[in-house]
Structures are given as C-alpha cells and as structure tokens.
Design a protein around this motif. Structure first.
Motif, short mmCIF file in Angstrom:
data_model
loop_
_atom_site.label_atom_id
_atom_site.label_comp_id
_atom_site.label_asym_id
_atom_site.label_seq_id
_atom_site.Cartn_x
_atom_site.Cartn_y
_atom_site.Cartn_z
N PHE A 22 -25.47 -5.45 27.45
CA PHE A 22 -25.90 -5.35 26.07
C PHE A 22 -27.41 -5.09 26.01
O PHE A 22 -28.18 -5.69 26.75
N ASN A 27 -27.28 -0.15 23.71
CA ASN A 27 -25.91 -0.59 23.98
C ASN A 27 -25.62 -1.88 23.22
O ASN A 27 -25.18 -2.87 23.78
N ASP A 28 -25.88 -1.83 21.91
CA ASP A 28 -25.46 -2.90 21.02
C ASP A 28 -24.19 -2.43 20.33
O ASP A 28 -23.69 -1.34 20.64
N CYS A 29 -23.65 -3.20 19.44
CA CYS A 29 -22.34 -2.82 18.89
C CYS A 29 -22.38 -1.50 18.12
O CYS A 29 -21.44 -0.71 18.20
N CYS A 30 -23.46 -1.24 17.39
CA CYS A 30 -23.55 0.01 16.61
C CYS A 30 -23.72 1.23 17.51
O CYS A 30 -23.04 2.24 17.33
N ALA A 33 -20.46 1.87 19.50
CA ALA A 33 -19.42 2.52 18.70
C ALA A 33 -19.79 3.98 18.43
O ALA A 33 -18.94 4.87 18.52
N ASN A 95 -16.72 -12.03 16.12
CA ASN A 95 -16.85 -12.55 17.48
C ASN A 95 -17.88 -13.66 17.49
O ASN A 95 -19.05 -13.41 17.18
N MET A 100 -19.18 -7.66 14.45
CA MET A 100 -19.66 -6.62 15.35
C MET A 100 -18.67 -5.47 15.36
O MET A 100 -17.51 -5.63 14.97
N LEU A 101 -19.13 -4.31 15.81
CA LEU A 101 -18.28 -3.14 15.93
C LEU A 101 -17.83 -2.97 17.37
O LEU A 101 -18.55 -3.31 18.30
N GLY A 102 -16.64 -2.45 17.53
CA GLY A 102 -16.11 -2.13 18.84
C GLY A 102 -15.17 -0.96 18.72
O GLY A 102 -15.03 -0.36 17.64
N ALA A 111 -16.09 -3.90 23.37
CA ALA A 111 -17.43 -3.98 22.79
C ALA A 111 -18.43 -4.33 23.90
O ALA A 111 -18.03 -4.82 24.96
#
Length: 131
Positions: A22, A27-30, A33, A95, A100-102, A111
């Motif tokens: 992360f 490389n965060d959720c947004c 994705a 989570n 969060m997005l995955g 994710a």
C-alpha cells in the motif's frame, strides 16, 4: 468498454500488484481501482484527479467529492448493486470500519494491503460499478 484481451491484461495486473505494498497516491484503493480499470479498458478513469502522495491529500480528494462512493461515481458512473459485480468490476467495500475500493475477481474483492494485495469477502461489498 473492455479491451478484447482484457482477461490477460487483468491477470497481468493482478500478478504485478500481488506483492506491491500500500502507498498513498500510487497503490491506495483509488489508484489501485483506477489502474485495474485502465488495464481492462485502456482508460484511466482518474486521469483528471489531482495527484496526491499522503493520506491527507487522498482524504481531501474524497471530501471534495462528498465521500468515496460519490468520488467513484463521478469517474465511473452510477453504481449498481454489489450483487451484480463480476470479474473486473470496481467494488466499494467496508474494511475494518473504513470504506475502500477494490476489484472483484469473481469470488472476492481484491484491494491493496499493507504488504500486497489482499482478498476481502463480497459480504463486505456496499456497491459496484460495471466496467
């Protein structure tokens, strides 16, 4: 919207991100994705979002949109029921008390995690976007 070879591109994306830790802004959720959508469709839906590299910067972008669901909808269109999520679709999940997005892999939501990609149960899904 998907490229003809999207399945191979999605597989390659998963392999490349499997052990990537992360990181805010890359490389965060947004960004995870968005990179998955770009691998599948050839288009980065967040290309127009001002870049950030910290949690504060990410939270600012989310707050500007209203919340994470609204941010995703602004770039991906109206969400559908999480029950309609299929392989390669973006999914909003809860989570550890945080949205969060995955990306749906057909069974789970993948994710970014602290040390690499993690699998979250679809039972945590709140909404989805068809890609």
């Amino acid at each position: 919207m998907r490229l003809k070879d999207w399945q191979q591109r999605f597989s390659d994306f998963g392999k490349a991100r499997a052990s990537m830790p992360f990181a805010w802004g890359s490389n965060d959720c947004c960004t995870f994705a968005a990179a998955a959508v770009e691998a599948i469709s050839g288009v980065n839906p967040m290309a127009d979002v001002e870049r950030y590299s910290t949690e504060v910067g990410a939270l600012r972008r989310i707050a500007e949109a209203g919340d994470l669901k609204a941010l995703a909808a602004a770039h991906l269109g109206e969400p559908v029921s999480q029950l309609l999520a299929g392989v390669g679709d973006v999914v909003l999940v809860m989570n550890e008390g945080r949205e969060m997005l995955g990306i749906c892999n057909g069974v789970n939501v993948m994710a970014p995690g602290e040390f690499g990609m993690v699998a979250l149960g679809m039972d945590a899904a709140l909404a989805a976007w068809k890609i």
